[in-house]
Structures are given as structure tokens and as C-alpha cells.
Write a protein that holds these residues in place. Structure first.
Motif, mmCIF file in Angstrom:
data_model
loop_
_atom_site.group_PDB
_atom_site.id
_atom_site.type_symbol
_atom_site.label_atom_id
_atom_site.label_comp_id
_atom_site.label_asym_id
_atom_site.label_seq_id
_atom_site.Cartn_x
_atom_site.Cartn_y
_atom_site.Cartn_z
ATOM 1 N N VAL A 250 -53.046 20.365 -1.619
ATOM 2 C CA VAL A 250 -52.053 20.293 -2.705
ATOM 3 C C VAL A 250 -52.056 21.546 -3.577
ATOM 4 C CG1 VAL A 250 -52.167 17.779 -2.742
ATOM 5 C CG2 VAL A 250 -53.680 19.081 -4.244
ATOM 6 N N GLY A 251 -52.927 22.515 -3.262
ATOM 7 C CA GLY A 251 -52.914 23.773 -3.991
ATOM 8 C C GLY A 251 -53.567 23.738 -5.354
ATOM 9 N N ILE A 252 -54.646 22.932 -5.496
ATOM 10 C CA ILE A 252 -55.367 22.858 -6.772
ATOM 11 C C ILE A 252 -56.693 23.608 -6.649
ATOM 12 C CG2 ILE A 252 -56.605 21.313 -8.346
ATOM 13 C CD1 ILE A 252 -54.503 19.203 -7.831
ATOM 14 N N LYS A 253 -56.984 24.445 -7.632
ATOM 15 C CA LYS A 253 -58.247 25.171 -7.667
ATOM 16 C C LYS A 253 -58.509 25.594 -9.110
ATOM 17 C CE LYS A 253 -60.617 29.175 -5.600
ATOM 18 N NZ LYS A 253 -60.454 30.365 -4.738
ATOM 19 N N PRO A 254 -59.624 25.205 -9.679
ATOM 20 C CA PRO A 254 -60.728 24.396 -9.132
ATOM 21 C C PRO A 254 -60.413 22.898 -9.143
ATOM 22 C CG PRO A 254 -61.180 24.978 -11.409
ATOM 23 C CD PRO A 254 -59.900 25.675 -11.053
ATOM 24 N N ILE A 255 -61.314 22.100 -8.564
ATOM 25 C CA ILE A 255 -61.178 20.644 -8.542
ATOM 26 C C ILE A 255 -61.212 20.109 -9.970
ATOM 27 C CG2 ILE A 255 -62.344 18.497 -7.868
ATOM 28 C CD1 ILE A 255 -63.430 20.046 -5.434
ATOM 29 N N ASN A 256 -60.304 19.170 -10.273
ATOM 30 C CA ASN A 256 -60.287 18.566 -11.609
ATOM 31 C C ASN A 256 -60.457 17.054 -11.524
ATOM 32 O OD1 ASN A 256 -57.718 17.486 -10.916
ATOM 33 N ND2 ASN A 256 -56.719 19.365 -11.622
ATOM 34 N N VAL A 257 -60.547 16.413 -12.681
ATOM 35 C CA VAL A 257 -60.788 14.972 -12.732
ATOM 36 C C VAL A 257 -59.636 14.193 -12.105
ATOM 37 C CG1 VAL A 257 -61.074 12.991 -14.269
ATOM 38 C CG2 VAL A 257 -62.299 15.120 -14.743
ATOM 39 N N ASP A 258 -58.411 14.622 -12.347
ATOM 40 C CA ASP A 258 -57.253 13.904 -11.800
ATOM 41 C C ASP A 258 -57.325 13.828 -10.282
ATOM 42 O OD1 ASP A 258 -56.239 13.501 -14.316
ATOM 43 O OD2 ASP A 258 -54.899 15.242 -14.253
ATOM 44 N N LEU A 259 -57.719 14.917 -9.655
ATOM 45 C CA LEU A 259 -57.815 14.927 -8.195
ATOM 46 C C LEU A 259 -58.937 14.005 -7.724
ATOM 47 C CD1 LEU A 259 -57.172 17.649 -5.725
ATOM 48 C CD2 LEU A 259 -59.438 16.655 -5.615
ATOM 49 N N LEU A 260 -60.077 14.006 -8.425
ATOM 50 C CA LEU A 260 -61.186 13.128 -8.053
ATOM 51 C C LEU A 260 -60.798 11.661 -8.163
ATOM 52 C CD1 LEU A 260 -64.275 14.916 -9.632
ATOM 53 C CD2 LEU A 260 -63.644 14.812 -7.221
ATOM 54 N N GLU A 261 -59.995 11.322 -9.161
ATOM 55 C CA GLU A 261 -59.547 9.938 -9.316
ATOM 56 C C GLU A 261 -58.700 9.503 -8.140
ATOM 57 O OE1 GLU A 261 -57.576 10.036 -13.081
ATOM 58 O OE2 GLU A 261 -59.401 9.511 -14.203
ATOM 59 N N GLU A 262 -58.044 10.452 -7.499
ATOM 60 C CA GLU A 262 -57.222 10.152 -6.328
ATOM 61 C C GLU A 262 -58.053 10.015 -5.059
ATOM 62 O OE1 GLU A 262 -53.942 9.575 -6.113
ATOM 63 O OE2 GLU A 262 -53.762 9.701 -8.291
ATOM 64 N N THR A 263 -59.132 10.791 -4.966
ATOM 65 C CA THR A 263 -59.891 10.837 -3.715
ATOM 66 C C THR A 263 -61.124 9.938 -3.694
ATOM 67 O OG1 THR A 263 -61.187 12.747 -4.487
ATOM 68 C CG2 THR A 263 -59.172 13.207 -3.257
ATOM 69 N N LEU A 264 -61.686 9.630 -4.867
ATOM 70 C CA LEU A 264 -62.911 8.831 -4.902
ATOM 71 C C LEU A 264 -62.607 7.380 -4.540
ATOM 72 C CD1 LEU A 264 -65.855 9.585 -5.625
ATOM 73 C CD2 LEU A 264 -65.489 8.487 -7.828
ATOM 74 N N SER A 265 -63.397 6.828 -3.634
ATOM 75 C CA SER A 265 -63.170 5.455 -3.179
ATOM 76 C C SER A 265 -63.358 4.466 -4.318
ATOM 77 C CB SER A 265 -64.140 5.109 -2.048
ATOM 78 O OG SER A 265 -64.064 3.737 -1.720
ATOM 79 N N SER A 266 -62.423 3.549 -4.470
ATOM 80 C CA SER A 266 -62.519 2.529 -5.515
ATOM 81 C C SER A 266 -63.529 1.448 -5.152
ATOM 82 C CB SER A 266 -61.144 1.885 -5.737
ATOM 83 O OG SER A 266 -60.682 1.258 -4.534
ATOM 84 N N ARG A 267 -63.986 1.424 -3.890
ATOM 85 C CA ARG A 267 -64.903 0.379 -3.425
ATOM 86 C C ARG A 267 -66.371 0.811 -3.472
ATOM 87 N NH1 ARG A 267 -65.219 -1.216 1.409
ATOM 88 N NH2 ARG A 267 -65.720 -3.362 0.869
ATOM 89 N N ILE A 268 -66.627 2.022 -3.967
ATOM 90 C CA ILE A 268 -67.967 2.579 -3.847
ATOM 91 C C ILE A 268 -69.035 1.753 -4.537
ATOM 92 C CG2 ILE A 268 -67.861 4.102 -5.888
ATOM 93 C CD1 ILE A 268 -69.163 6.245 -4.044
#
Length: 323
Positions: A250-268
Motif C-alpha cells: 500500500v506504499g506506507i513507510k515506516p509502519i504505523n499503528v493504523d496499518l498494524l490494526e489492519e494486519t494484527l490477528s484479532s484472535r491472537i
């Protein structure tokens, strides 16, 4: 991780290839192990999946072998659930003798007498490392305890280091394993979980090019987010890799919190993955508590009748499961 992703963020090697991250807890445990291994002890080293037990064992084994004060033995069998006392005794014969072609006696009585004499002649304490020891049958654990006694009676010293999930510690505490558990020195690597922030920065320092700074890869607030939601180095490696791959797309650099909220599993942090990290999958739970697999699946999904769910949860919690 894809090569183009690594090049985009200045990552020179895979996270899995980073050196060993030695925490204060790991250093303290190693000092303790060096003191008690020559005494002939049964030791249980436990930690959740992904905390770094296998890597830690490899480091300990290499250091002990290099110092040459003890003889290091280990089983190379990959089918840990099928590993038995015979397999482990065979490993001892090979590593104590230094001969992989050693003809191990097939008769039990002669086998134990020969091993007793072999270790006595070596004039050094011997330590046998057993990884994935939570899969060992209770009869094998009892047999190992008896084997240590046999070696001691013959004038030798044998220590056994059992490494496994927290399930191993709970199993050794059970009434049926009292004979072994009472004589076991138990150590835990899980105290290392409080160092994830340091681990993330260390990992990036080890795996990125010299001109790349951690903040070029991930924002400080995003590091905070990872440490709040993850619990082991393995999780950090997995989810940081996923985030980097998504950020590249998606062209984001560096990684931010918004992106982590999208990729981190909600079931962890749900019941099932938490129990699995401690060594309790559906099969293990069904065997230990004699629950029907269908009940366990409903409990995991939240579809079990409330009173029954409360009853099962109480039984598992009483047995030491993190539920």
C-alpha cells in the motif's frame, strides 16, 4: 518475506536468521544450569511456544560442549511423540562414547550396566537434553528418573534437561507424576516476555543495513502497539513480517499503528491460540480431561452452554491451564 520488501525497507537478512537475543533471565538461568548440571539433576525448562526455548537450548549445548567440563548428549529423533526411553538411552551411548556406530546392547539389563560403566569411565558428568519433552509419555519420564539413579549408583553423574511447553510443568505437578515432579528442578523462560520492546529494536538493528534506523522501518508508537498486543519473539517476527509486506503493497513507510490494526490477528489472545502456545491443543485437552472434542470446539468458538463452559473452564484452570 519477499526480496523486494526487504530491499525497500533496507533489510539485509531474514528475522529468523538473527543471532540469539540473550535476556537477563536467560543469563541467570544459564548460570544456574552450569552449577547444577554437574550434580546430576532432573531439570525442567519450560516456556510458551515462540519464547525461544530451542534456540536457547542450542546455545547452552554449544557453550557446555566448548567448555568440556561435561559431556553433552541429545536425541536427534524428530518424532518426539514417539520418543521413548530406548531412544534416549541410545543417544546417550552414541554421545558419551563419541561413536555413532556404537553397538548398543538390546537386552535391557546389559544395556543399563554397559551405560553405567561407560559413563563412569568417561570421568565427566553427562547431561542429556530432551526438547519437546511435553510430548514424552509419563512412563518415559519415570524411566529417565530411574536411569539417573542407576548411573549414580555406578559412580557416575547424569543430568537430564527436559525442555517443553508449560504443559510439562503442569504434568510434573500432577499426583500421578509425584515421584518425578518432586525431584525435578523447574525453571521458566517466560519471564523474558517483558523485554519485547528491546527485542524489536535489537532485531531491526541486527537485520537492517547499517544506514537504516529502526524509525525508518517502524514508528515508535507502532512498536508500543506491538509490545502491548504480542507476547513472544516469534509473534514479533511473524507479525512484523506481515506488516512489512502489507506496508510495501500500500506504499506506507515506516509502519504505523493504523496499518498494524489492519494486519494484527484479532484472535491472537482468544482461548484456543493461548492454550496452544502453552502446549494444549484440542487432542491434548480431550485426552487429559476426557472432554468430547465437539465440546472443546464449542468452548473455543463461544457456542457452548454457559453452565458447561463454566464447569470446563474451572476444571482446566484448577489444573494450571491459562484460561
Amino acid at each position: 518475506m519477499q526480496i523486494e520488501v526487504m530491499e525497500h525497507f533496507g533489510i539485509k537478512k531474514y528475522f529468523r536468521d538473527a543471532d540469539f537475543f540473550e535476556t537477563d533471565t536467560a543469563k541467570r538461568l544459564f548460570r544456574q544450569l552450569k552449577k547444577i548440571i554437574p550434580e546430576g539433576q532432573l531439570i525442567a525448562l519450560t516456556g510458551v511456544v515462540g519464547i525461544g526455548k530451542t534456540t536457547y537450548l542450542e546455545k547452552i549445548q554449544k557453550q557446555l560442549a566448548a567448555e568440556k567440563n561435561v559431556i553433552v548428549a541429545k536425541s536427534l529423533s524428530v518424532e518426539k511423540s514417539k520418543t521413548n526411553l530406548t531412544t534416549l538411552i541410545t543417544a546417550l551411548f552414541y554421545d558419551v562414547s563419541g561413536d555413532n556406530g556404537y553397538r548398543v546392547p538390546k537386552l535391557g539389563e546389559k544395556r543399563e550396566r554397559d551405560l553405567q560403566e561407560l559413563i563412569k569411565k568417561s570421568k565427566k558428568p553427562v547431561v542429556l537434553f530432551c526438547d519437546e519433552a511435553h510430548d514424552l509419555h509419563h512412563r518415559t519420564l519415570t524411566g529417565l528418573k530411574r536411569l539417573m539413579e542407576v548411573i549414580h549408583e555406578g559412580g557416575g553423574k547424569l543430568s537430564i534437561v527436559l525442555a517443553g511447553h508449560p504443559k510439562l510443568k503442569n504434568d510434573l505437578k500432577s499426583p500421578t507424576m509425584e515421584e518425578v515432579g518432586y525431584r525435578t528442578v523447574t525453571m521458566s523462560l517466560d519471564a523474558s516476555q517483558g523485554i519485547l520492546r528491546d527485542y524489536i529494536y535489537w532485531l531491526l538493528d541486527k537485520c537492517t543495513n547499517d544506514n537504516v534506523k529502526p524509525k525508518d522501518v517502524i514508528e515508535d508508537q507502532a512498536v508500543d502497539y506491538l509490545t502491548e498486543h504480542l507476547s513472544t519473539p516469534l509473534q514479533v517476527e511473524q507479525h512484523l513480517t506481515l506488516a512489512l509486506e502489507e506496508a510495501y503493497k500500500v506504499g506506507i513507510k515506516p509502519i504505523n499503528v493504523d496499518l498494524l490494526e489492519e494486519t494484527l490477528s484479532s484472535r491472537i489472545d482468544e482461548i484456543e491460540p493461548t492454550l496452544i502456545r502453552h502446549g494444549y491443543n484440542e487432542r491434548v485437552i480431550a485426552e487429559q480431561f476426557r472432554y468430547r472434542p465437539s465440546e472443546i470446539r464449542k468452548l473455543f468458538s463461544g457456542g457452548l452452554e454457559p453452565n458447561r463452559a463454566k464447569e470446563m473452564t474451572a476444571e482446566m484452570r484448577e489444573a494450571g491451564l491459562p484460561i
